[in-house]
Write a protein that holds these residues in place. Structure first.
Motif, PDB file in Angstrom:
ATOM      1  N   SER A 352     100.645  56.060   7.446  1.00  0.00           N
ATOM      2  CA  SER A 352     100.011  55.621   6.218  1.00  0.00           C
ATOM      3  C   SER A 352      98.492  55.709   6.357  1.00  0.00           C
ATOM      4  CB  SER A 352     100.392  54.163   5.902  1.00  0.00           C
ATOM      5  OG  SER A 352     101.787  54.034   5.766  1.00  0.00           O
ATOM      6  N   GLY A 353      97.840  56.149   5.284  1.00  0.00           N
ATOM      7  CA  GLY A 353      96.393  56.168   5.259  1.00  0.00           C
ATOM      8  C   GLY A 353      95.825  54.778   5.075  1.00  0.00           C
ATOM      9  N   LEU A 354      94.520  54.636   5.248  1.00  0.00           N
ATOM     10  CA  LEU A 354      93.846  53.346   5.157  1.00  0.00           C
ATOM     11  C   LEU A 354      94.103  52.653   3.820  1.00  0.00           C
ATOM     12  CD1 LEU A 354      91.765  51.307   6.319  1.00  0.00           C
ATOM     13  CD2 LEU A 354      89.971  52.726   5.279  1.00  0.00           C
ATOM     14  N   PHE A 355      94.090  53.420   2.720  1.00  0.00           N
ATOM     15  CA  PHE A 355      94.262  52.833   1.401  1.00  0.00           C
ATOM     16  C   PHE A 355      95.728  52.590   1.041  1.00  0.00           C
ATOM     17  CE2 PHE A 355      90.086  55.150   0.389  1.00  0.00           C
ATOM     18  CZ  PHE A 355      89.348  54.066   0.816  1.00  0.00           C
ATOM     19  N   TYR A 356      96.636  52.904   1.950  1.00  0.00           N
ATOM     20  CA  TYR A 356      98.059  52.645   1.741  1.00  0.00           C
ATOM     21  C   TYR A 356      98.596  51.698   2.810  1.00  0.00           C
ATOM     22  CZ  TYR A 356      98.202  56.242  -1.841  1.00  0.00           C
ATOM     23  OH  TYR A 356      98.002  56.969  -3.000  1.00  0.00           O
ATOM     24  N   GLY A 357      97.704  50.869   3.351  1.00  0.00           N
ATOM     25  CA  GLY A 357      98.121  49.828   4.275  1.00  0.00           C
ATOM     26  C   GLY A 357      98.281  50.246   5.713  1.00  0.00           C
ATOM     27  N   GLY A 358      97.791  51.428   6.052  1.00  0.00           N
ATOM     28  CA  GLY A 358      97.981  51.932   7.414  1.00  0.00           C
ATOM     29  C   GLY A 358      96.903  51.533   8.395  1.00  0.00           C
ATOM     30  N   GLY A 359      95.877  50.847   7.918  1.00  0.00           N
ATOM     31  CA  GLY A 359      94.788  50.470   8.809  1.00  0.00           C
ATOM     32  C   GLY A 359      93.921  51.664   9.180  1.00  0.00           C
ATOM     33  N   TRP A 360      93.157  51.476  10.263  1.00  0.00           N
ATOM     34  CA  TRP A 360      92.179  52.476  10.671  1.00  0.00           C
ATOM     35  C   TRP A 360      92.733  53.499  11.661  1.00  0.00           C
ATOM     36  CZ3 TRP A 360      87.558  52.627   8.214  1.00  0.00           C
ATOM     37  CH2 TRP A 360      87.172  51.485   7.517  1.00  0.00           C
ATOM     38  N   SER A 361      93.945  53.309  12.113  1.00  0.00           N
ATOM     39  CA  SER A 361      94.484  54.128  13.200  1.00  0.00           C
ATOM     40  C   SER A 361      94.514  55.618  12.861  1.00  0.00           C
ATOM     41  CB  SER A 361      95.894  53.648  13.564  1.00  0.00           C
ATOM     42  OG  SER A 361      96.457  54.483  14.557  1.00  0.00           O
ATOM     43  N   LEU A 362      95.144  55.968  11.745  1.00  0.00           N
ATOM     44  CA  LEU A 362      95.255  57.382  11.385  1.00  0.00           C
ATOM     45  C   LEU A 362      93.892  58.000  11.123  1.00  0.00           C
ATOM     46  CD1 LEU A 362      96.980  59.851  10.808  1.00  0.00           C
ATOM     47  CD2 LEU A 362      97.297  59.026   8.453  1.00  0.00           C
ATOM     48  N   LEU A 363      93.022  57.275  10.452  1.00  0.00           N
ATOM     49  CA  LEU A 363      91.678  57.796  10.192  1.00  0.00           C
ATOM     50  C   LEU A 363      90.944  58.057  11.500  1.00  0.00           C
ATOM     51  CD1 LEU A 363      89.486  58.572   8.174  1.00  0.00           C
ATOM     52  CD2 LEU A 363      88.776  56.157   8.135  1.00  0.00           C
ATOM     53  N   GLY A 364      91.122  57.173  12.474  1.00  0.00           N
ATOM     54  CA  GLY A 364      90.489  57.376  13.770  1.00  0.00           C
ATOM     55  C   GLY A 364      90.996  58.623  14.479  1.00  0.00           C
ATOM     56  N   VAL A 365      92.302  58.833  14.422  1.00  0.00           N
ATOM     57  CA  VAL A 365      92.884  60.029  15.047  1.00  0.00           C
ATOM     58  C   VAL A 365      92.408  61.285  14.336  1.00  0.00           C
ATOM     59  CG1 VAL A 365      95.037  61.278  15.480  1.00  0.00           C
ATOM     60  CG2 VAL A 365      94.917  58.830  15.928  1.00  0.00           C
ATOM     61  N   GLN A 366      92.375  61.246  13.004  1.00  0.00           N
ATOM     62  CA  GLN A 366      91.904  62.404  12.239  1.00  0.00           C
ATOM     63  C   GLN A 366      90.451  62.722  12.574  1.00  0.00           C
ATOM     64  OE1 GLN A 366      95.239  63.302  11.211  1.00  0.00           O
ATOM     65  NE2 GLN A 366      93.982  64.282   9.663  1.00  0.00           N
ATOM     66  N   THR A 367      89.642  61.681  12.719  1.00  0.00           N
ATOM     67  CA  THR A 367      88.230  61.875  13.051  1.00  0.00           C
ATOM     68  C   THR A 367      88.073  62.486  14.438  1.00  0.00           C
ATOM     69  OG1 THR A 367      87.633  59.973  11.674  1.00  0.00           O
ATOM     70  CG2 THR A 367      85.997  60.736  13.267  1.00  0.00           C
ATOM     71  N   LEU A 368      88.813  61.955  15.389  1.00  0.00           N
ATOM     72  CA  LEU A 368      88.775  62.501  16.742  1.00  0.00           C
ATOM     73  C   LEU A 368      89.196  63.968  16.754  1.00  0.00           C
ATOM     74  CD1 LEU A 368      88.573  62.248  19.842  1.00  0.00           C
ATOM     75  CD2 LEU A 368      90.957  61.439  19.826  1.00  0.00           C
ATOM     76  N   GLY A 369      90.287  64.262  16.070  1.00  0.00           N
ATOM     77  CA  GLY A 369      90.772  65.639  16.029  1.00  0.00           C
ATOM     78  C   GLY A 369      89.781  66.577  15.373  1.00  0.00           C
ATOM     79  N   LEU A 370      89.187  66.127  14.256  1.00  0.00           N
ATOM     80  CA  LEU A 370      88.217  66.963  13.553  1.00  0.00           C
ATOM     81  C   LEU A 370      87.007  67.259  14.437  1.00  0.00           C
ATOM     82  CD1 LEU A 370      87.031  68.291  11.004  1.00  0.00           C
ATOM     83  CD2 LEU A 370      86.158  66.017  10.364  1.00  0.00           C
ATOM     84  N   ILE A 371      86.468  66.236  15.074  1.00  0.00           N
ATOM     85  CA  ILE A 371      85.302  66.436  15.937  1.00  0.00           C
ATOM     86  C   ILE A 371      85.641  67.380  17.080  1.00  0.00           C
ATOM     87  CG2 ILE A 371      83.739  65.294  17.563  1.00  0.00           C
ATOM     88  CD1 ILE A 371      83.870  62.822  15.722  1.00  0.00           C
ATOM     89  N   THR A 372      86.806  67.176  17.681  1.00  0.00           N
ATOM     90  CA  THR A 372      87.209  68.003  18.824  1.00  0.00           C
ATOM     91  C   THR A 372      87.335  69.467  18.427  1.00  0.00           C
ATOM     92  OG1 THR A 372      88.415  66.138  19.796  1.00  0.00           O
ATOM     93  CG2 THR A 372      88.966  68.349  20.584  1.00  0.00           C
TER      94      THR A 372
END
Length: 432
Positions: A352-372
């Motif tokens: 779940s994304g942040l705005f669907y109750g998933g918290g910051w976890s997925l956004l953090g992984v997406q950010t890490l992956g994008l930067i990498t």
């Protein structure tokens, strides 16, 4: 014939057809870039597209596919599948390995085509061939392995990139930025005080047809990534793809009318493409309304990114970084905000994304992956050109650039005119 055999046959037909749609996008790249550059460099664009297809397919067959989808070592690189041989038992699909390779081959050809536009009108043809080998054989396959392969470390962390906003577009966009920085701007693009000079495109109708072909091929790009003709989400993927592209184009029309007092045709063309790039990662995982939002944001961001590059005297003739690098980044991060759990659950993830109750976890992984992935694309491209420069010149000579690469490098103009042959004769005479 049992149902499993029938399903496998339908899936094979679906994947082959969508792979062909993606390969047709090379025609779109050719027309788009030929229309954006000056007339004297149109043939050079076409020749680079042929390099993308011919060398890209062969290199990916011999080594690239193995590095990307071969049996994994510590989540970093594949080690089987060279020339489609060896142990590929971990690739458990309803289609054959040959069919899967064809689809993946179409993707790798698209990646190198992104970089092509950023170095248009001044790159040495020999250097471009060598870079194509590096991108299709090493740079893209390894990044793809991290996200998409069985065992890739970013995939294990939970990174989502359905059809490649990060793996293809962000990587290709940041690689294009590195290439544009390394090779430098075209002669006359910037005045001595840094003010950008207008280099008018040679044929905007041609460029627009190229964009329409890319738009068409994108339905294969995104919907084909289901790898199944019976997947119930194909329709939703097609709708989000259409809406995001439309929003990118519409937003650019309105925004450039407000900003420049006129709708800017090149910006509108690139705005639609930006919407397509942005939705590629989340086309299966976000709602229709969110798809429109993603397209709109990507369209506006593309305009600002284009202006920013010019302010920094970075010459990107077709807007490769603004379209692919920036929009790919936005699309990748958007999943961390807007991924719907009921949609991701259909692919065995349930994130779940942040705005669907998933918290910051997925956004953090997406950010890490994008930067990498982005740093990998930028850094390895810069290194590749440094090494290539030791073998052949990366940039054409001043005379070749002024005459045009069509005549100066390939010995033939795009359109037969006496003046072109006079310039060719002068160039040959100057070489003795």
């Amino acid at each position: 014939m049992d149902l499993s055999t029938l399903a496998s046959g339908l899936d094979t037909i679906w994947v082959v057809l969508t792979a062909a749609m993606i390969l047709l996008m090379e025609g779109g790249f050719a027309l788009l870039e030929a229309g954006f550059v000056r007339q004297k460099n149109a043939v050079s664009i076409i020749m680079k597209v042929f390099v993308d297809i011919a060398f890209g397919a062969l290199v990916f067959f011999f080594i690239g596919f193995a590095f990307m989808h071969g049996k994994d070592i510590s989540g970093l690189i594949g080690t089987s599948g060279f020339m489609l041989g060896g142990d590929l038992s971990h690739i458990d699909l309803t289609i054959s390995h040959d069919t899967f390779w064809l689809f993946q081959c179409a993707f790798v050809i698209a990646v190198i085509s992104i970089v092509s536009g950023a170095v248009a009108e001044r790159i040495n043809f020999h250097a471009y061939i060598l870079y194509t080998i590096a991108m299709t054989g090493l740079i893209y396959p390894i990044a793809g392995h991290w996200v998409w392969s069985t065992g890739g470390w970013l995939g294990k962390l939970g990174m989502i990139d359905f059809a490649g906003s990060a793996v293809i577009h962000a990587l290709g966009g940041f690689a294009a930025l590195a290439a544009a920085l390394f090779i430098g701007p075209r002669i006359g693009k910037f005045a001595d005080n840094g003010t950008p000079n207008i280099v008018p495109p040679s044929n905007l109708p041609l460029a627009s047809v190229g964009a329409f072909i890319l738009w068409f091929g994108w339905f294969g790009f995104n919907s084909g990534s289901t790898l199944s003709a019976t997947n119930a989400t194909i329709g939703h993927i097609a709708v989000t793809t259409m809406l995001s592209a439309a929003a990118g184009g519409a937003t650019c029309i309105l925004f450039t009318m407000f900003r420049y007092r006129k709708a800017d045709p090149p910006m509108v063309i690139n705005g639609s493409l930006a919407g397509l790039v942005g939705i590629t990662a989340g086309c299966a995982f976000v709602s229709d309304i969110v798809a429109i939002l993603i397209g709109a944001v990507c369209g506006i961001a593309m305009v600002f990114a284009t202006e920013f590059l010019e302010s920094k005297r970075i010459d990107d003739p077709v807007g490769a970084f603004a379209v692919h690098g920036v929009s790919g980044s936005i699309g990748t991060l958007a999943i961390g905000l807007f991924a719907k759990p009921e949609l991701t659950a259909g692919y065995g993830q349930g994130y779940s994304g942040l705005f669907y109750g998933g918290g910051w976890s997925l956004l953090g992984v997406q950010t890490l992956g994008l930067i990498t992935v982005s740093v990998w694309g930028f850094g390895l491209t810069w290194l590749a050109f440094k090494l290539i420069k030791k073998i052949v010149p990366v940039r054409v000579s001043r005379d070749e650039e002024l005459v045009g690469l069509d005549v100066g490098i390939h010995g033939v103009p795009a359109y037969s005119q006496d003046d072109d042959f006079i310039e060719l004769t002068k160039l040959k005479n100057s070489r003795g």
